[in-house]
Design a protein around this motif. Sequence first.
Motif, mmCIF file in Angstrom:
data_model
loop_
_atom_site.group_PDB
_atom_site.id
_atom_site.type_symbol
_atom_site.label_atom_id
_atom_site.label_comp_id
_atom_site.label_asym_id
_atom_site.label_seq_id
_atom_site.Cartn_x
_atom_site.Cartn_y
_atom_site.Cartn_z
ATOM 1 N N ARG A 74 -2.944 -16.169 8.711
ATOM 2 C CA ARG A 74 -2.244 -17.090 7.807
ATOM 3 C C ARG A 74 -0.766 -16.727 7.674
ATOM 4 O O ARG A 74 0.101 -17.601 7.675
ATOM 5 C CB ARG A 74 -2.918 -17.087 6.443
ATOM 6 C CG ARG A 74 -4.266 -17.758 6.461
ATOM 7 C CD ARG A 74 -4.884 -17.810 5.070
ATOM 8 N NE ARG A 74 -6.213 -18.349 5.146
ATOM 9 C CZ ARG A 74 -7.311 -17.662 4.901
ATOM 10 N NH1 ARG A 74 -7.234 -16.397 4.529
ATOM 11 N NH2 ARG A 74 -8.484 -18.233 4.991
ATOM 12 N N LEU A 75 -0.499 -15.442 7.530
ATOM 13 C CA LEU A 75 0.891 -15.009 7.403
ATOM 14 C C LEU A 75 1.684 -15.275 8.687
ATOM 15 O O LEU A 75 2.854 -15.659 8.627
ATOM 16 C CB LEU A 75 0.955 -13.533 7.025
ATOM 17 C CG LEU A 75 0.539 -13.194 5.596
ATOM 18 C CD1 LEU A 75 0.394 -11.685 5.428
ATOM 19 C CD2 LEU A 75 1.546 -13.750 4.599
ATOM 20 N N LEU A 76 1.063 -15.070 9.841
ATOM 21 C CA LEU A 76 1.755 -15.351 11.102
ATOM 22 C C LEU A 76 2.045 -16.836 11.260
ATOM 23 O O LEU A 76 3.103 -17.214 11.772
ATOM 24 C CB LEU A 76 0.940 -14.835 12.292
ATOM 25 C CG LEU A 76 1.002 -13.329 12.525
ATOM 26 C CD1 LEU A 76 -0.010 -12.903 13.575
ATOM 27 C CD2 LEU A 76 2.400 -12.892 12.905
ATOM 28 N N THR A 77 1.126 -17.684 10.823
ATOM 29 C CA THR A 77 1.386 -19.124 10.851
ATOM 30 C C THR A 77 2.539 -19.462 9.912
ATOM 31 O O THR A 77 3.427 -20.240 10.263
ATOM 32 C CB THR A 77 0.119 -19.911 10.474
ATOM 33 O OG1 THR A 77 -0.909 -19.589 11.424
ATOM 34 C CG2 THR A 77 0.372 -21.406 10.495
ATOM 35 N N GLY A 78 2.542 -18.863 8.734
ATOM 36 C CA GLY A 78 3.658 -19.062 7.796
ATOM 37 C C GLY A 78 4.970 -18.559 8.360
ATOM 38 O O GLY A 78 6.023 -19.176 8.171
ATOM 39 N N HIS A 79 4.920 -17.447 9.074
ATOM 40 C CA HIS A 79 6.128 -16.904 9.688
ATOM 41 C C HIS A 79 6.654 -17.833 10.773
ATOM 42 O O HIS A 79 7.860 -18.036 10.908
ATOM 43 C CB HIS A 79 5.846 -15.518 10.268
ATOM 44 C CG HIS A 79 7.058 -14.808 10.720
ATOM 45 N ND1 HIS A 79 7.422 -14.751 12.040
ATOM 46 C CD2 HIS A 79 8.008 -14.137 10.023
ATOM 47 C CE1 HIS A 79 8.545 -14.060 12.134
ATOM 48 N NE2 HIS A 79 8.919 -13.674 10.931
ATOM 49 N N ILE A 96 8.846 -15.445 20.532
ATOM 50 C CA ILE A 96 7.787 -14.431 20.472
ATOM 51 C C ILE A 96 6.457 -15.079 20.108
ATOM 52 O O ILE A 96 5.427 -14.797 20.723
ATOM 53 C CB ILE A 96 8.147 -13.317 19.463
ATOM 54 C CG1 ILE A 96 9.293 -12.468 20.004
ATOM 55 C CG2 ILE A 96 6.934 -12.435 19.165
ATOM 56 C CD1 ILE A 96 9.876 -11.500 19.004
ATOM 57 N N HIS A 97 6.470 -15.955 19.111
ATOM 58 C CA HIS A 97 5.225 -16.620 18.710
ATOM 59 C C HIS A 97 4.627 -17.432 19.858
ATOM 60 O O HIS A 97 3.416 -17.428 20.050
ATOM 61 C CB HIS A 97 5.465 -17.535 17.508
ATOM 62 C CG HIS A 97 5.510 -16.813 16.207
ATOM 63 N ND1 HIS A 97 4.381 -16.450 15.522
ATOM 64 C CD2 HIS A 97 6.557 -16.384 15.457
ATOM 65 C CE1 HIS A 97 4.723 -15.839 14.395
ATOM 66 N NE2 HIS A 97 6.030 -15.780 14.345
ATOM 67 N N ASN A 98 5.460 -18.124 20.597
ATOM 68 C CA ASN A 98 4.952 -18.957 21.695
ATOM 69 C C ASN A 98 4.583 -18.137 22.922
ATOM 70 O O ASN A 98 3.594 -18.422 23.590
ATOM 71 C CB ASN A 98 5.959 -20.039 22.056
ATOM 72 C CG ASN A 98 5.995 -21.142 21.034
ATOM 73 O OD1 ASN A 98 4.972 -21.499 20.463
ATOM 74 N ND2 ASN A 98 7.174 -21.675 20.773
ATOM 75 N N ARG A 99 5.380 -17.138 23.234
ATOM 76 C CA ARG A 99 5.106 -16.328 24.414
ATOM 77 C C ARG A 99 3.887 -15.429 24.223
ATOM 78 O O ARG A 99 3.131 -15.198 25.154
ATOM 79 C CB ARG A 99 6.336 -15.483 24.734
ATOM 80 C CG ARG A 99 6.244 -14.781 26.046
ATOM 81 C CD ARG A 99 7.596 -14.326 26.505
ATOM 82 N NE ARG A 99 7.452 -13.621 27.748
ATOM 83 C CZ ARG A 99 7.884 -12.389 27.937
ATOM 84 N NH1 ARG A 99 8.507 -11.750 26.983
ATOM 85 N NH2 ARG A 99 7.712 -11.809 29.095
ATOM 86 N N LYS A 100 3.708 -14.939 23.024
ATOM 87 C CA LYS A 100 2.600 -14.034 22.721
ATOM 88 C C LYS A 100 1.511 -14.725 21.899
ATOM 89 O O LYS A 100 0.792 -14.095 21.135
ATOM 90 C CB LYS A 100 3.116 -12.806 21.946
ATOM 91 C CG LYS A 100 4.144 -12.002 22.676
ATOM 92 C CD LYS A 100 3.543 -11.364 23.903
ATOM 93 C CE LYS A 100 4.568 -10.470 24.579
ATOM 94 N NZ LYS A 100 4.012 -9.812 25.756
ATOM 95 N N ARG A 101 1.370 -16.037 22.052
ATOM 96 C CA ARG A 101 0.415 -16.781 21.230
ATOM 97 C C ARG A 101 -1.031 -16.376 21.478
ATOM 98 O O ARG A 101 -1.866 -16.516 20.612
ATOM 99 C CB ARG A 101 0.604 -18.275 21.406
ATOM 100 C CG ARG A 101 0.315 -18.818 22.758
ATOM 101 C CD ARG A 101 0.632 -20.313 22.817
ATOM 102 N NE ARG A 101 0.482 -20.809 24.158
ATOM 103 C CZ ARG A 101 1.489 -21.059 24.980
ATOM 104 N NH1 ARG A 101 2.721 -20.881 24.568
ATOM 105 N NH2 ARG A 101 1.272 -21.494 26.192
ATOM 106 N N ARG A 102 -1.335 -15.846 22.652
ATOM 107 C CA ARG A 102 -2.715 -15.400 22.917
ATOM 108 C C ARG A 102 -3.112 -14.229 22.044
ATOM 109 O O ARG A 102 -4.279 -14.096 21.678
ATOM 110 C CB ARG A 102 -2.884 -15.023 24.380
ATOM 111 C CG ARG A 102 -2.900 -16.213 25.279
ATOM 112 C CD ARG A 102 -3.186 -15.817 26.690
ATOM 113 N NE ARG A 102 -3.147 -17.012 27.522
ATOM 114 C CZ ARG A 102 -3.185 -17.002 28.817
ATOM 115 N NH1 ARG A 102 -3.258 -15.854 29.463
ATOM 116 N NH2 ARG A 102 -3.143 -18.121 29.490
ATOM 117 N N VAL A 103 -2.158 -13.364 21.724
ATOM 118 C CA VAL A 103 -2.483 -12.203 20.890
ATOM 119 C C VAL A 103 -2.124 -12.422 19.421
ATOM 120 O O VAL A 103 -2.733 -11.830 18.547
ATOM 121 C CB VAL A 103 -1.813 -10.910 21.417
ATOM 122 C CG1 VAL A 103 -2.369 -10.539 22.767
ATOM 123 C CG2 VAL A 103 -0.322 -11.019 21.446
#
Length: 174
Positions: A85-90, A152-159
Amino acid sequence: MEKQPEKVDLQEQERALSHIKILSAIGLFLGICSVGIGIAVLSLLDGASYPLTTGTGIWFAANPIAFGIVGIAAALSTNENTRKRLLTGHYVTSILLMSQGYAFATAIQGVIECSNGSEKCGSNADAKAALRGVLIGIIFFLYVVGIFSIGIHNRKRRVLHPDWKGRCCGTSWD
């Protein structure tokens, strides 16, 4: 039957969270600096009648501060659901960080008005122009931080966002 998310490489996730934590700390620091600049401009008001750009540093700082707090909390969270949830908010605050064009425009307008010695700036026009110039630099740098964060969010979206599978941009990354 719905597929379960793949196992996440924890080392790669920690590296990505480390980058998010660094960008968030930068955003938080620059947001606090922006508030300081806004307060300094307000303290130098001295009869100026230029309210449009006077508080730009203060009201603009709400988003970078939120960006920083949410990102640091996400990186430090040990609960997986809370972290998601926090990562989505970020991610959302990263997008909002780059949508602050009005703050950028009012800071530029303030520099131009005060550099030209406009009566709207009152006394201390040079100091106000310099402070607003620093604010322009902060806002621009925060745009760059927002771009890196979204990258970073898009490139590392798998993790970082394994539950986003197939939801981003109408494509799947299988």
